[in-house]
Structure formats: structure tokens, C-alpha cells
Design an enzyme around this catalytic site. Structure first.
Site, mmCIF file in Angstrom:
data_model
loop_
_atom_site.group_PDB
_atom_site.id
_atom_site.type_symbol
_atom_site.label_atom_id
_atom_site.label_comp_id
_atom_site.label_asym_id
_atom_site.label_seq_id
_atom_site.Cartn_x
_atom_site.Cartn_y
_atom_site.Cartn_z
ATOM 1 C CD GLU A 227 -1.304 -1.467 -7.347
ATOM 2 O OE1 GLU A 227 -1.275 -0.697 -8.332
ATOM 3 O OE2 GLU A 227 -0.404 -1.485 -6.482
ATOM 4 C CE LYS B 259 3.157 -0.470 -5.547
ATOM 5 N NZ LYS B 259 1.745 -0.081 -5.550
ATOM 6 C CG ASP C 16 -3.769 0.723 -2.616
ATOM 7 O OD1 ASP C 16 -2.620 0.495 -3.036
ATOM 8 O OD2 ASP C 16 -4.494 1.639 -3.065
ATOM 9 C CG ASP D 261 -3.793 2.954 -10.682
ATOM 10 O OD1 ASP D 261 -3.752 4.112 -10.245
ATOM 11 O OD2 ASP D 261 -3.549 1.953 -9.986
#
Ligand code: AMP
Length: 531
Positions: A147, A70, A8, A169
Site C-alpha cells: 500500500e 482483512k 485497494d 496511513d
């Protein structure tokens, strides 16, 4: 045979997981830490720092530290570290290499292949960049996995029937909501929405500002502008926020923040959960709108969902669970290791692709709602004997949840905590599990004495109920063993939706009946007041 891992690669933190005997587990570093902060830097001597060491120097040396890379994946942008330019792929590769090393040390084996997760909304360019980062780090990337799909895999959704899950999330810096449809081994993301600038870091900044204002009010002076001081306040804010997920109030102390002449100034205050909730509620409302947009894009209604899965560290906040539950009325909202389940799902998928025997990963849940009897003030007047749910049915265990209740009479000396399980709005109609009293409450007006009731349900099926009077800390406890509380196998969950529909129909009926009852006074005496 070399081991395959699931990674992850997060905006704030990254994790690596592998299978052991068919079950996924997150691999810690030598210090036992599971999360690797997604931060890369160089120290004053030009040596590379990855993770915690890089994060620690961020406040002091931002020019030598890179965070949240990211967000730049897939762009042509470059970042500078110690004057040298690096691509986002190269920075991410440093994080991936560090995770590869961690896994190789723990598994005593080489790690050459990985499944790496990305947000569902990532474009092709962002996915390619992530794959390239893996390759730079010396990993063959078996799959770039969404994800939400990874999180869904942990919830054993591989039944033959089609299941629709909503994955909510909320991490440190990003928020996504995705609707995933799973039929056997086929998983499809039907819709995805979010805000890649919203997360727990925003909550920390709001709380940091509140703490700063408190210091300023107490000393009648503006805070000096100082990066180190701000970093300390921010860290104190995050610690307090995390503690407030477990407790209703926390003491926040930071000695020697700065000095006024010769006098040191300390931060010494108390924060209540409601204060934090008031700050973050407007931001959380935006996340509920994103749920509605995702549902509309997938042409679905809440009732079409089989389950909601909460992912990301910030979903550990009780308010998040509460708002999502309220918003989707009646759909089972579950979480399991919210900051780890994406990595666990990636490891499961890596195992499947590697031809390993993957065990069905069974998540255990509470079979019934657990709560206490309360009285509630409604538009129809005071209604006694209302069941106030503390742990809703189908919540993944182990779990710990708490709620605050208030006294209802002036000078009330005692509250009786009547614990029961069931889905009926009338507490009497649920199965009683036991009761106990908290006595000797301070002599105060109605509503001034708060009782925090905490339910802990562990993996052995033991329920511990603790009630504490918040100002004195005086507390009493009840332990209910598992013979009283049956558990539900995960395959039985399918039936839950029908029962929840029935529950909602009966709730409306009972509210009407309760309104007709006149003689409430006697029953009210020992109930506490939910609000
Ligand atoms: P993630 O990106 O999933 O690792 O989530 C990181 C965010 O979760 C950070 O903002 C943390 O402060 C937050 N977080 C972690 N644990 C908790 C908790 N128990 N309560 C509230 N926020 C938490």
C-alpha cells in the site's frame, strides 16, 4: 483488449481504479459512491449482500454480517454466514468480485487482471491468501503491491534520484507507517510499523461515549442498553467527526433516541473541534511513536526524508496533519485524495505492467505558505506581527484548512485579517496578498471571542479567505486570484528542503530579535491572538 484494474482491498472500505488516457481514476458504483464498505452479509432470505447493503444490516443482524475480514487473511479461521462456514479468502473474494463487476459495468469491458494492494507488514501467508482471493473472484493477480508503495507512485516519485518517503496511513480500523525508498522504477519498503487495531473507528467510539454521557447528564438517567440506539449514536459521532474536519463546531441532533415513559428523549448538543481533538490526541501520540520506531529501524532522521504522504480517510483531520508536521519539523507533509490514493497508485502500476502509456501523474502543490498576521503569547512575552501559517508550502491542492484565533483585548470590536504568503516568521516580511476587517464583534473579555479563519486554495490557484466570528456566524471574505500566487511545478519540490532548513534557522534568530523589542503595544491593537 480487456482492461486491468488496481484494487485497494481495505479493512473498512475497498476501491477499484483504472487508467483513462494514462491517468488513474476511481470507478464509482451506479449511485456515484467510490468506497465499497468491506462488509459481506446475507439477508433474511439468504441472499448475498456486499458493501453498503451489508453494512446497513450490521447493527440489526450481526450474525449474518462479516466486517474487517482483512484482519483474518492468512489464518485458518472460518467465519459463519447464515450458518455456513467460509474462509477469509472466500469472503474477500466476494468483495473483489463486486468491485470487478462494478468496473466491468462502468468500463463496458471485461476485467480479468488486477493489481491488489496489501499493507507492507503483511506476511507471506497473508499475501498468498490475498492472491487466492483474487483468483477465486476470477481475477489474475498481476502483482500484490504494498500500500505505501502504491501511494508513493501517485506522487510521481519516478525521478532518477533516490527519494525517501514516509507514508503515514490512518484509516478506519488500522494504522501503518512505512518508509519507502524509490530509485527510478525500484521501490523498497525500508521499515514499517503500526497498529492494526487503531483508526477512525476508535475516534467514533470515544465521541459516541461523550454524546451518550451528555444525554445521560441532561436526563439524569443511564441510557437504556439497546443496540439500535448505540448504532445511531455511533453514526452521529462519525458524521460529527467528519464535519469537524471542515468546521470548528457542529450541531449534533438525533431526535427520539428513546422515551422516558411518554416523554421522548432527543440528542441535541454542540461539539467543538477542540473537544474531539482532546479525545483523540492520546491515540495520535501513539502514532507519532510509531513514526520514530520506523525511522530508527531504517536508521534515518526526519531530515533524511524527502516527503511525508498522508493516506487514509482519518488523515483528513486537521489535528493529524498538524501533529505529524510538528513531529517531523520541516519535512513537507502532503496528502492527495487520502482515501483514494492507494487505489490510484495500484491502477498506475496495473497500467505499467500491462504495457500501457502511463502519464506522469502530476500533483500540484502550493508554492508558498499562506497565512495571516497574529500576535503570540510566548515565554518571552507578547510578540506581535507573527506569521501564522494556515496552509503550509508544498501542500497538495485543492485544499481547505482552518484555524481558530481569539481576541486579545477586552471589548475588542474589530479584527483585521492580513493575508500573506511566504516563509518568514515576521508577517511583514512575507508578500502581502490583501486584508479585510471583521467588525462588530460581541462585547466580551479578551480571549472569549473566537474567529475561525478558513483558507481554501482551488485547482485554478484561487485563494478564498473567510473569517467568521463563531458565536454569531458573522463572516467576511477575501478572494485572491492566481496572478498573485505563483505555482510550483512538482519537479521544483526538491529544492524545498534547503529552503525549509534556512527557514528554521531564521525562525530561531527572529525569536531572539523579537524578544528585544520593547514597544509592542501599538502594533498589537488589531492583531488577533493565536493560541
Ligand atoms: P479509510 O479506511 O481510508 O477508508 O478511512 C476510513 C476512516 O476515515 C473512517 O473512520 C472515516 O470516518 C474516516 N474519515 C473519512 N473522512 C474523514 C474526514 N473528513 N475527517 C475525519 N475522518 C474521516
Amino acid at each position: 483488449m480487456a482492461t486491468v484494474v488496481g484494487i485497494d482491498l481495505g479493512t473498512t472500505n475497498s476501491l477499484v481504479a483504472a487508467l483513462d488516457g494514462g491517468q488513474p481514476w476511481v470507478i464509482p458504483d451506479e449511485a456515484g459512491e467510490l468506497l465499497l464498505p468491506s462488509v459481506v452479509g446475507t439477508n433474511a432470505q439468504g441472499q448475498l449482500l456486499v458493501g453498503q447493503a451489508a453494512l446497513r444490516q450490521f447493527a440489526a443482524a450481526p450474525e449474518r454480517t462479516v466486517r474487517s475480514i482483512k484482519r483474518q487473511m492468512g489464518s485458518d479461521g472460518q467465519v459463519r454466514l447464515d450458518e455456513k462456514p467460509y474462509s477469509p479468502e472466500e469472503i474477500s473474494a466476494l468483495i473483489l468480485r463486486s468491485l470487478k463487476q462494478r468496473a466491468e459495468a462502468a468500463l463496458e469491458d471485461t476485467v480479468e487482471q488486477a493489481v491488489i494492494t496489501v499493507p507492507a507488514y503483511f506476511t507471506d501467508a497473508q499475501r498468498q491468501a490475498t492472491k487466492a482471493a483474487g483468483e477465486i473472484a476470477g481475477l489474475e493477480v498481476l502483482q500484490i503491491l504494498n500500500e505505501p508503495t502504491a501511494a508513493a507512485l501517485v506522487f510521481d516519485s519516478r525521478s532518477d534520484e533516490t527519494q525517501r518517503l514516509l507514508v503515514y496511513d490512518l484509516g478506519g480500523g488500522t494504522f501503518d507507517v512505512s518508509i519507502v525508498e524509490i530509485t527510478g522504477p525500484v521501490t523498497e519498503v525500508l521499515a514499517s510499523h503500526g497498529n492494526n487495531r487503531l483508526g477512525g473507528d476508535d475516534f467514533d467510539r470515544l465521541l459516541q461515549r461523550l454524546l451518550g454521557e451528555r444525554v445521560e447528564q441532561e436526563h439524569g438517567q443511564p441510557l437504556p442498553r439497546d443496540a439500535a440506539l448505540e448504532a445511531r449514536l455511533l453514526q452521529a459521532a462519525e458524521r460529527a467527526k467528519i464535519e469537524l474536519s471542515e468546521r470548528s463546531r457542529v450541531a449534533v441532533r438525533e431526535p427520539y433516541l428513546f422515551s422516558e415513559g411518554d416523554t421522548p428523549v432527543h440528542l441535541d448538543t454542540e461539539l467543538r473541534r477542540e473537544e474531539l481533538e482532546a479525545l483523540v490526541r492520546p491515540l495520535l501520540r501513539d502514532t507519532l511513536e510509531a513514526i520514530d520506531r520506523a525511522l530508527a529501524d531504517a536508521s534515518l532522521k526526519p531530515a533524511d526524508l524527502d516527503r511525508v504522504i498522508l493516506v487514509g480517510g482519518s488523515t483528513r483531520m486537521p489535528l493529524v496533519q498538524e501533529l505529524v508536521e510538528q513531529h517531523l519539523g520541516g519535512v513537507a507533509v502532503n496528502s492527495f485524495e487520502p482515501d483514494r490514493c492507494v487505489a490510484l497508485g495500484a491502477a498506475l502500476q496495473a497500467g505499467v505492467l500491462n504495457g500501457e502509456e502511463v502519464e506522469t501523474f502530476l500533483v500540484d502543490v502550493t508554492p508558498h505558505s499562506l497565512g495571516i498576521a497574529t500576535a503570540m503569547e510566548t515565554e518571552l512575552g507578547l510578540i506581535p506581527n507573527i506569521f501564522s501559517t494556515i496552509i503550509p508550502r508544498n501542500t497538495v491542492i485543492p485544499v481547505s484548512r482552518s484555524k481558530l484565533y481569539y481576541t486579545m483585548r477586552d471589548g475588542q470590536q474589530l479584527v483585521r485579517i492580513e493575508v500573506s504568503q511566504g516563509e518568514q516568521l515576521n508577517a511583514d516580511e512575507n508578500v502581502p496578498l490583501g486584508h479585510f476587517d471583521v467588525e462588530g464583534l460581541p462585547d466580551r473579555p479578551a480571549g472569549d471571542v473566537a474567529i475561525e479563519v478558513q483558507f481554501g486554495f482551488d485547482l485554478n490557484g484561487i485563494l478564498t479567505v473567510t473569517a467568521s466570528e463563531t458565536s454569531s456566524g458573522k463572516q467576511e471574505q477575501l478572494v485572491v486570484n492566481k496572478s498573485s500566487i505563483q505555482r510550483l511545478a512538482s519537479h521544483e519540490l526538491k529544492h524545498s528542503r534547503n529552503q525549509i532548513d534556512t527557514l528554521f534557522a531564521s525562525l530561531v534568530e527572529q525569536m531572539d530579535e523579537a524578544a528585544d523589542e520593547d514597544d509592542q503595544e501599538d502594533n498589537d491593537k488589531e492583531n488577533i491572538h493565536a493560541r
